[in-house]
Design a protein around this motif. Structure first.
Motif, PDB file in Angstrom:
ATOM      1  N   GLU A   8       0.837  -1.206   0.000  1.00 31.25           N
ATOM      2  CA  GLU A   8       0.000   0.000   0.000  1.00 31.25           C
ATOM      3  C   GLU A   8       0.868   1.251   0.000  1.00 31.25           C
ATOM      4  O   GLU A   8       0.595   2.217  -0.718  1.00 31.25           O
ATOM      5  CB  GLU A   8      -0.923  -0.010   1.214  1.00 31.25           C
ATOM      6  CG  GLU A   8      -2.032  -1.038   1.147  1.00 31.25           C
ATOM      7  CD  GLU A   8      -3.128  -0.602   0.190  1.00 31.25           C
ATOM      8  OE1 GLU A   8      -3.810   0.397   0.481  1.00 31.25           O
ATOM      9  OE2 GLU A   8      -3.277  -1.250  -0.847  1.00 31.25           O
ATOM     10  N   ARG A 183     -15.905   8.664  -7.438  1.00 30.08           N
ATOM     11  CA  ARG A 183     -14.446   8.648  -7.316  1.00 30.08           C
ATOM     12  C   ARG A 183     -13.988   9.325  -6.022  1.00 30.08           C
ATOM     13  O   ARG A 183     -13.049   8.872  -5.366  1.00 30.08           O
ATOM     14  CB  ARG A 183     -13.808   9.319  -8.539  1.00 30.08           C
ATOM     15  CG  ARG A 183     -13.878   8.465  -9.801  1.00 30.08           C
ATOM     16  CD  ARG A 183     -13.075   9.080 -10.929  1.00 30.08           C
ATOM     17  NE  ARG A 183     -13.683  10.305 -11.413  1.00 30.08           N
ATOM     18  CZ  ARG A 183     -14.607  10.366 -12.362  1.00 30.08           C
ATOM     19  NH1 ARG A 183     -15.030   9.243 -12.929  1.00 30.08           N
ATOM     20  NH2 ARG A 183     -15.108  11.508 -12.760  1.00 30.08           N
ATOM     21  N   ALA A 186     -14.447   6.993  -3.198  1.00 27.56           N
ATOM     22  CA  ALA A 186     -13.347   6.029  -3.127  1.00 27.56           C
ATOM     23  C   ALA A 186     -12.155   6.628  -2.391  1.00 27.56           C
ATOM     24  O   ALA A 186     -11.486   5.941  -1.600  1.00 27.56           O
ATOM     25  CB  ALA A 186     -12.942   5.592  -4.533  1.00 27.56           C
ATOM     26  N   ARG A 190     -10.622   5.185   0.959  1.00 34.23           N
ATOM     27  CA  ARG A 190      -9.205   4.810   0.969  1.00 34.23           C
ATOM     28  C   ARG A 190      -8.556   5.332   2.252  1.00 34.23           C
ATOM     29  O   ARG A 190      -7.826   4.606   2.940  1.00 34.23           O
ATOM     30  CB  ARG A 190      -8.510   5.391  -0.260  1.00 34.23           C
ATOM     31  CG  ARG A 190      -6.997   5.314  -0.236  1.00 34.23           C
ATOM     32  CD  ARG A 190      -6.479   3.911  -0.415  1.00 34.23           C
ATOM     33  NE  ARG A 190      -6.463   3.512  -1.810  1.00 34.23           N
ATOM     34  CZ  ARG A 190      -5.865   2.406  -2.238  1.00 34.23           C
ATOM     35  NH1 ARG A 190      -5.252   1.608  -1.380  1.00 34.23           N
ATOM     36  NH2 ARG A 190      -5.905   2.073  -3.514  1.00 34.23           N
ATOM     37  N   SER A 193      -9.813   3.316   5.239  1.00 39.18           N
ATOM     38  CA  SER A 193      -9.270   1.960   5.329  1.00 39.18           C
ATOM     39  C   SER A 193      -7.881   1.957   5.947  1.00 39.18           C
ATOM     40  O   SER A 193      -7.469   0.969   6.574  1.00 39.18           O
ATOM     41  CB  SER A 193      -9.229   1.310   3.939  1.00 39.18           C
ATOM     42  OG  SER A 193      -8.224   1.908   3.124  1.00 39.18           O
ATOM     43  N   ILE A 206     -15.766  -1.994   0.401  1.00 39.70           N
ATOM     44  CA  ILE A 206     -14.874  -1.482  -0.635  1.00 39.70           C
ATOM     45  C   ILE A 206     -14.785  -2.476  -1.787  1.00 39.70           C
ATOM     46  O   ILE A 206     -14.843  -2.099  -2.968  1.00 39.70           O
ATOM     47  CB  ILE A 206     -13.484  -1.189  -0.041  1.00 39.70           C
ATOM     48  CG1 ILE A 206     -13.555   0.061   0.857  1.00 39.70           C
ATOM     49  CG2 ILE A 206     -12.446  -0.992  -1.146  1.00 39.70           C
ATOM     50  CD1 ILE A 206     -12.324   0.278   1.700  1.00 39.70           C
ATOM     51  N   ALA A 210     -16.089  -1.581  -5.571  1.00 45.82           N
ATOM     52  CA  ALA A 210     -15.147  -1.656  -6.692  1.00 45.82           C
ATOM     53  C   ALA A 210     -15.642  -2.620  -7.761  1.00 45.82           C
ATOM     54  O   ALA A 210     -15.437  -2.395  -8.964  1.00 45.82           O
ATOM     55  CB  ALA A 210     -13.770  -2.068  -6.194  1.00 45.82           C
ATOM     56  N   TRP A 220     -10.304   4.256  -6.585  1.00 49.01           N
ATOM     57  CA  TRP A 220      -9.522   3.482  -5.617  1.00 49.01           C
ATOM     58  C   TRP A 220      -8.099   3.276  -6.131  1.00 49.01           C
ATOM     59  O   TRP A 220      -7.136   3.436  -5.381  1.00 49.01           O
ATOM     60  CB  TRP A 220     -10.207   2.146  -5.365  1.00 49.01           C
ATOM     61  CG  TRP A 220      -9.507   1.319  -4.331  1.00 49.01           C
ATOM     62  CD1 TRP A 220      -8.620   0.307  -4.544  1.00 49.01           C
ATOM     63  CD2 TRP A 220      -9.610   1.466  -2.913  1.00 49.01           C
ATOM     64  NE1 TRP A 220      -8.165  -0.196  -3.350  1.00 49.01           N
ATOM     65  CE2 TRP A 220      -8.760   0.490  -2.335  1.00 49.01           C
ATOM     66  CE3 TRP A 220     -10.351   2.311  -2.084  1.00 49.01           C
ATOM     67  CZ2 TRP A 220      -8.627   0.350  -0.956  1.00 49.01           C
ATOM     68  CZ3 TRP A 220     -10.216   2.164  -0.708  1.00 49.01           C
ATOM     69  CH2 TRP A 220      -9.365   1.205  -0.163  1.00 49.01           C
ATOM     70  N   ARG A 221      -7.960   2.940  -7.403  1.00 47.44           N
ATOM     71  CA  ARG A 221      -6.618   2.709  -7.966  1.00 47.44           C
ATOM     72  C   ARG A 221      -5.776   3.972  -7.942  1.00 47.44           C
ATOM     73  O   ARG A 221      -4.555   3.897  -7.811  1.00 47.44           O
ATOM     74  CB  ARG A 221      -6.727   2.187  -9.404  1.00 47.44           C
ATOM     75  CG  ARG A 221      -7.181   0.740  -9.523  1.00 47.44           C
ATOM     76  CD  ARG A 221      -6.964   0.219 -10.929  1.00 47.44           C
ATOM     77  NE  ARG A 221      -7.681   1.012 -11.928  1.00 47.44           N
ATOM     78  CZ  ARG A 221      -8.916   0.755 -12.321  1.00 47.44           C
ATOM     79  NH1 ARG A 221      -9.580  -0.276 -11.799  1.00 47.44           N
ATOM     80  NH2 ARG A 221      -9.512   1.495 -13.234  1.00 47.44           N
ATOM     81  N   HIS A 223      -5.457   6.013  -5.664  1.00 49.93           N
ATOM     82  CA  HIS A 223      -4.867   6.201  -4.342  1.00 49.93           C
ATOM     83  C   HIS A 223      -4.908   7.667  -3.927  1.00 49.93           C
ATOM     84  O   HIS A 223      -3.982   8.189  -3.297  1.00 49.93           O
ATOM     85  CB  HIS A 223      -3.421   5.689  -4.327  1.00 49.93           C
ATOM     86  CG  HIS A 223      -3.063   4.928  -3.083  1.00 49.93           C
ATOM     87  ND1 HIS A 223      -3.247   5.430  -1.826  1.00 49.93           N
ATOM     88  CD2 HIS A 223      -2.549   3.684  -2.908  1.00 49.93           C
ATOM     89  CE1 HIS A 223      -2.822   4.543  -0.928  1.00 49.93           C
ATOM     90  NE2 HIS A 223      -2.416   3.467  -1.564  1.00 49.93           N
TER      91      HIS A 223
END
Length: 282
Positions: A8, A183, A186, A190, A193, A206, A210, A220-221, A223
């Motif tokens: 991560e 988005r 997300a 993020r 989490s 999540i 997704a 999510w991708r 970040h």
């Protein structure tokens, strides 16, 4: 890594490096003599290492999830090199295990003063969400605008669930209008989490979001954990038609809660409709 995987941390560093344009940093660091022509839009690893004052090999190992846990001092220089916001710096520290993860005890009940604030807003639709984006309290104007949350099962009182899973059963968005909101959701999840790495329910949601939403998966991708305090949303109300509203989010100090309000530009048709909604209690 303090409950959060090294992967991560590595992914976050790569995403932020790729997002940073060379013209945002010092020319001497990003254009060393004799370098080949740039192929990717972001910074190179050696450029970030130079800006942060660490060795190239160490920074490479960080992005490969092979390096030891960074010290607070290294995190500070990386934050400066990557031009991280305050929210991103906090996220980086949590990923590196420098901030203890939160627990369920940190959530706590909705304070009485937060309930009072909701109802003092009168005709302004407002609700409170926790880190999972669960709607934990609301006023009558929010129920009239969106849906009667009290009639929903507790697991469906969630802003992302309402947007992705329930669709037209509530005040919905026109086709294609929810992408930015999803988005941003997300990004918020993020951050949550990382704050609550042991939250199994959050992890399950999540994964579900997704799988159901390409916009959520893309967010999510990325970040991205930067908060967006105001977001323009278009909603379709069953009686009032299409509304263009500003969704404003404020963190309540001393809590893990956010206050979400919906307002319209003064004098606009949406403002007139919103006032009509409050007057009729639709």
């Amino acid at each position: 890594m303090g409950g959060v995987s090294r992967g991560e941390l590595a992914d976050f560093l790569r995403r932020r490096r790729d997002a940073l344009r060379p013209d945002q940093v010092a020319a001497t660091a990003t254009h060393p003599p004799g370098r080949r022509a740039r192929r990717a839009p972001g910074l190179r690893r050696e450029e970030v290492a130079a800006l942060a004052g660490v060795s190239v090999s160490y920074y490479e190992r960080l992005e490969q999830a092979r390096a030891p846990r960074p010290s607070p001092e290294v995190l500070a220089t990386l934050g400066t090199a990557l031009r991280l916001t305050a929210a991103e710096r906090e996220h980086l520290a949590r990923l590196a295990g420098q901030v203890p993860p939160a627990t369920d005890a940190d959530r706590g009940p909705v304070p009485a003063h937060a309930h009072r604030l909701l109802h003092r807003l009168g005709p302004i639709p407002a609700y409170l969400v926790d880190g999972r984006q669960d709607i934990v309290a609301w006023n009558s104007a929010a129920a009239a605008l969106i849906t009667d949350f009290g009639l929903l099962p507790p697991e469906e009182r969630n802003t992302v669930t309402l947007s992705i899973r329930l669709g037209g059963t509530v005040c919905s968005a026109p086709e294609g209008a929810e992408g930015e909101f999803t988005r941003q959701s997300a990004a918020q999840l993020r951050a949550a989490s990382t704050r609550y790495p042991a939250d199994r329910v959050l992890g399950e949601r999540i994964n579900e979001f997704a799988a159901r939403s390409p916009d959520f998966a893309a967010g999510w991708r990325d970040h991205d954990v930067r908060p967006v305090p105001t977001l323009r949303k278009r909603l379709r109300h069953p009686r009032l038609g299409e509304l263009e509203l500003d969704r404003q989010t404020l963190l309540l100090p001393g809590t893990d809660l956010q206050l979400v309000t919906y307002t319209a530009e003064p004098g606009s048709p949406s403002a007139t409709a919103l006032a009509h909604l409050g007057a009729r209690g639709d």
